[in-house]
Design an enzyme around this catalytic site. Structure first.
Site, PDB file in Angstrom:
ATOM      1  N   ASP A   1     -11.061 -31.570   5.281  1.00 10.38           N
ATOM      2  CA  ASP A   1     -10.816 -30.216   6.863  1.00 10.38           C
ATOM      3  C   ASP A   1     -12.101 -29.865   7.543  1.00 10.38           C
ATOM      4  O   ASP A   1     -13.072 -30.074   7.090  1.00 10.38           O
ATOM      5  CB  ASP A   1     -10.159 -29.795   5.688  1.00 10.38           C
ATOM      6  N   HIS A   2     -12.095 -29.979   8.668  1.00  5.90           N
ATOM      7  CA  HIS A   2     -13.414 -29.727   9.711  1.00  5.90           C
ATOM      8  C   HIS A   2     -14.209 -30.662   9.561  1.00  5.90           C
ATOM      9  O   HIS A   2     -15.163 -29.833   9.174  1.00  5.90           O
ATOM     10  CB  HIS A   2     -13.356 -28.161   9.609  1.00  5.90           C
TER      11      HIS A   2
ATOM     12  N   LYS B   1      -5.849 -12.084  11.585  1.00  9.62           N
ATOM     13  CA  LYS B   1      -6.053 -12.597  12.723  1.00  9.62           C
ATOM     14  C   LYS B   1      -4.984 -11.877  13.658  1.00  9.62           C
ATOM     15  O   LYS B   1      -5.338 -12.784  14.612  1.00  9.62           O
ATOM     16  CB  LYS B   1      -4.452 -14.504  11.983  1.00  9.62           C
TER      17      LYS B   1
ATOM     18  N   HIS C   1      -3.276 -25.104  12.106  1.00  6.80           N
ATOM     19  CA  HIS C   1      -4.280 -24.417  11.268  1.00  6.80           C
ATOM     20  C   HIS C   1      -4.584 -22.833  10.813  1.00  6.80           C
ATOM     21  O   HIS C   1      -3.327 -22.539  11.728  1.00  6.80           O
ATOM     22  CB  HIS C   1      -6.064 -24.862  11.924  1.00  6.80           C
ATOM     23  N   GLY C   2      -5.314 -21.995  10.524  1.00  6.58           N
ATOM     24  CA  GLY C   2      -5.306 -20.679  10.333  1.00  6.58           C
ATOM     25  C   GLY C   2      -3.521 -20.183  10.278  1.00  6.58           C
ATOM     26  O   GLY C   2      -3.755 -19.542  10.979  1.00  6.58           O
TER      27      GLY C   2
HETATM   28  P1  13P Z   1      -6.395 -19.937   6.714  1.00  9.27           P
HETATM   29  O1  13P Z   1      -7.595 -19.012   7.087  1.00  9.27           O
HETATM   30  O2  13P Z   1      -5.190 -19.008   7.749  1.00  9.27           O
HETATM   31  O3  13P Z   1      -5.867 -19.580   5.334  1.00  9.27           O
HETATM   32  O4  13P Z   1      -6.815 -21.393   7.360  1.00  9.27           O
HETATM   33  C1  13P Z   1      -6.950 -22.420   6.500  1.00  9.27           C
HETATM   34  C2  13P Z   1      -7.560 -23.929   8.520  1.00  9.27           C
HETATM   35  O5  13P Z   1      -6.981 -23.339   8.983  1.00  9.27           O
HETATM   36  C3  13P Z   1      -7.900 -24.913   7.156  1.00  9.27           C
HETATM   37  O6  13P Z   1      -8.580 -25.484   7.992  1.00  9.27           O
HETATM   38  O1  G3H Z   2     -10.739 -23.745   8.176  1.00  8.21           O
HETATM   39  C1  G3H Z   2     -11.476 -23.665   7.182  1.00  8.21           C
HETATM   40  C2  G3H Z   2     -10.658 -23.804   5.501  1.00  8.21           C
HETATM   41  O2  G3H Z   2     -11.014 -22.557   5.490  1.00  8.21           O
HETATM   42  C3  G3H Z   2     -11.990 -23.561   4.628  1.00  8.21           C
HETATM   43  O3  G3H Z   2     -12.691 -23.207   4.636  1.00  8.21           O
HETATM   44  O4  G3H Z   2     -15.696 -24.253   4.645  1.00  8.21           O
HETATM   45  O5  G3H Z   2     -15.249 -21.758   3.645  1.00  8.21           O
HETATM   46  O6  G3H Z   2     -14.262 -24.021   3.001  1.00  8.21           O
HETATM   47  P1  G3H Z   2     -14.643 -23.391   4.322  1.00  8.21           P
HETATM   48 ZN    ZN Z   3      -8.706 -25.129  10.326  1.00  6.88          ZN
END
Ligand code: 13P
Ligand code: G3H
Ligand code: ZN
Length: 317
Positions: free
Chosen positions: A81-82, A183, A210-211
Site C-alpha cells: 500500500d502506498h 473525511k 482509497h480512504g
Molecule cells: P482509510 O483511512 O479511510 O481507512 O483509508 C485507508 C487507505 O486508503 C489505505 O490505503
Molecule cells: O493510506 C494509508 C494507510 O491507512 C496506512 O497507514 O502508513 O500509517 O500504515 P500507515
Molecule cells: Zn490509501
C-alpha cells in the site's frame, strides 16, 4: 491461497469490490482471515511502509503466511500500500506480493508517468500487478472553493491517458474521499459524476478507492464514552454507497481507519470496565472476534460475501 491481483480483479469487476485491509499485527491478521473465512469472501491484505517498519518485514510477512495456513480455504492477494519506487522493487523481488502500489500522485503528471512506467516494467517482468494513483486525495474540505475542490479530483481524460501511457493494472482515483477519520465535515460524499466520467473512458478497467473507511458514529461514540477524545463530527464514506461505486468499476476498496477504530474501542472499553486488568490477551481475544465481525459486515456491504466458491471455479477454468 495467494492469487494474483489481476485474477481477483477479473472476477470482481462490476460484481463486487475486494476489501483491501491494512494489517499491522497478529490480532488484526487472525481477525481478518477469520472474518473473510466466515463471510466466504475474497480479499486483499495490504501492507504499508509504516507497517513494514513497525512489525518488521519478516515478522509481518510471516504473520500473513501463518494466517493463511490457519485458514487454507481463504483466497486473497498481498499488496504493498502506498509504495515508493524503492519499496516497490523490494516487494517485487521478494516474490511474496501479488501487487504493489506506486504512489507518485504528488509528482507532476509527466513525472508520475515516468516513475509508474519504470515500476510497471519491473513488476510485469516478475508477474506482479501495479496500482498507480492519479489525483490528490485528502484535504477535500467544505471551506475550499468548488473549483479548487474539483482540481484535486482525478481528471477523466488524464486518467485514460495515464493508463495507456504507463500500462498500470489498476488506478487509484481521487473521487472525494481522504485518508483517516475526518473525511467529510458536512454534506459531502463520493463524487459519482466523476467516477462515471472516468469509467466511461476506461470501461473495463478496475478503479481503486482509497480512504474508504466509514467511521461509524456508533464507534466514535463508544470510543469517546470510554475515555477517548475523537472529534464528534468525524465522518467517513457511507457504506451503502459501495454498491453504486462497484457498478461504476470500483473493484478495490481500501479500509484501514475503521480497523483502528475497532482496536481503540475494544481496548478503551476493556480497560474502562476492568481497571484492575493487565493481561493483554483478554482484550486481544475480544479484538480478534470483533474485527472478524467487522470484516463480515464489510464483506456484505462490498458484496464480496459468498464469492469464494464461484471464484474457485473461475480460477480452475
Ligand atoms: P482509510 O483511512 O479511510 O481507512 O483509508 C485507508 C487507505 O486508503 C489505505 O490505503
Ligand atoms: O493510506 C494509508 C494507510 O491507512 C496506512 O497507514 O502508513 O500509517 O500504515 P500507515
Ligand atoms: Zn490509501
Amino acid at each position: 491461497m495467494i492469487v494474483t491481483t489481476k485474477q481477483l480483479f477479473m472476477h470482481a469487476h462490476r460484481k463486487y469490490a475486494l476489501g483491501a485491509y491494512n494489517v499491522n499485527n497478529m490480532e488484526q491478521a487472525i481477525g481478518l482471515f477469520l472474518g473473510n473465512n466466515l463471510a466466504k469472501a475474497p480479499f486483499i491484505v495490504q501492507i504499508s511502509r509504516g507497517a513494514r517498519s513497525y512489525a518488521g518485514v519478516k515478522m509481518l510477512e510471516n504473520i500473513i503466511r501463518a494466517a493463511s495456513d490457519m485458514f487454507p480455504e481463504n483466497i486473497f492477494g498481498v499488496h504493498l500500500d502506498h509504495g515508493d519506487e524503492e519499496t516497490c522493487y523490494e516487494c517485487i523481488e521478494s516474490g511474496f506480493y501479488s501487487s504493489v502500489m506506486i504512489d507518485a500522485s504528488h509528482e507532476p503528471f509527466e513525472e508520475n508517468v515516468k516513475i509508474t512506467k519504470r515500476v510497471v516494467k519491473k513488476a510485469h517482468e516478475n508477474g506482479v500487478s501495479v496500482e498507480a494513483e492519479l489525483g490528490l486525495l485528502g484535504g477535500v474540505e467544505e471551506h475550499i472553493e468548488i473549483d479548487e475542490k474539483h482540481a484535486m479530483l482525478t481528471d477523466p481524460k488524464e486518467a485514460s491517458e495515464f493508463v495507456s501511457m504507463t500500462g498500470c493494472d489498476s488506478l487509484a482515483v481521487a473521487i472525494g474521499t481522504s485518508h483517516g477519520a475526518y473525511k467529510f465535515t458536512g454534506g459531502q460524499g463520493l463524487h459519482f459524476d466523476r467516477i462515471k466520467a472516468i469509467q466511461e473512458l476506461l470501461p473495463e478497467y478496475p478503479l481503486v478507492m482509497h480512504g474508504s473507511s466509514s467511521v461509524p458514529k456508533s464507534e466514535v461514540d463508544r470510543i469517546n464514552n470510554a475515555g477517548g477524545n475523537l472529534d464528534e463530527s468525524a465522518r467517513g464514506v457511507d457504506d451503502k454507497e459501495f454498491s453504486r461505486a462497484v457498478s461504476l468499476g470500483v473493484s478495490k476498496v481500501n479500509i484501514d481507519t475503521d480497523g483502528r477504530l475497532v482496536w481503540t474501542r475494544v481496548h478503551r472499553e476493556y480497560f474502562r470496565d476492568h481497571p484492575e486488568g493487565y493481561d493483554f490477551r483478554k482484550p486481544g481475544k475480544i479484538l480478534i472476534d470483533e474485527y472478524a465481525k467487522f470484516i463480515q459486515d464489510k464483506s456484505n456491504k462490498l458484496m464480496s460475501s459468498n464469492m469464494i466458491d464461484n471464484l474457485k471455479e473461475f480460477l480452475e477454468k
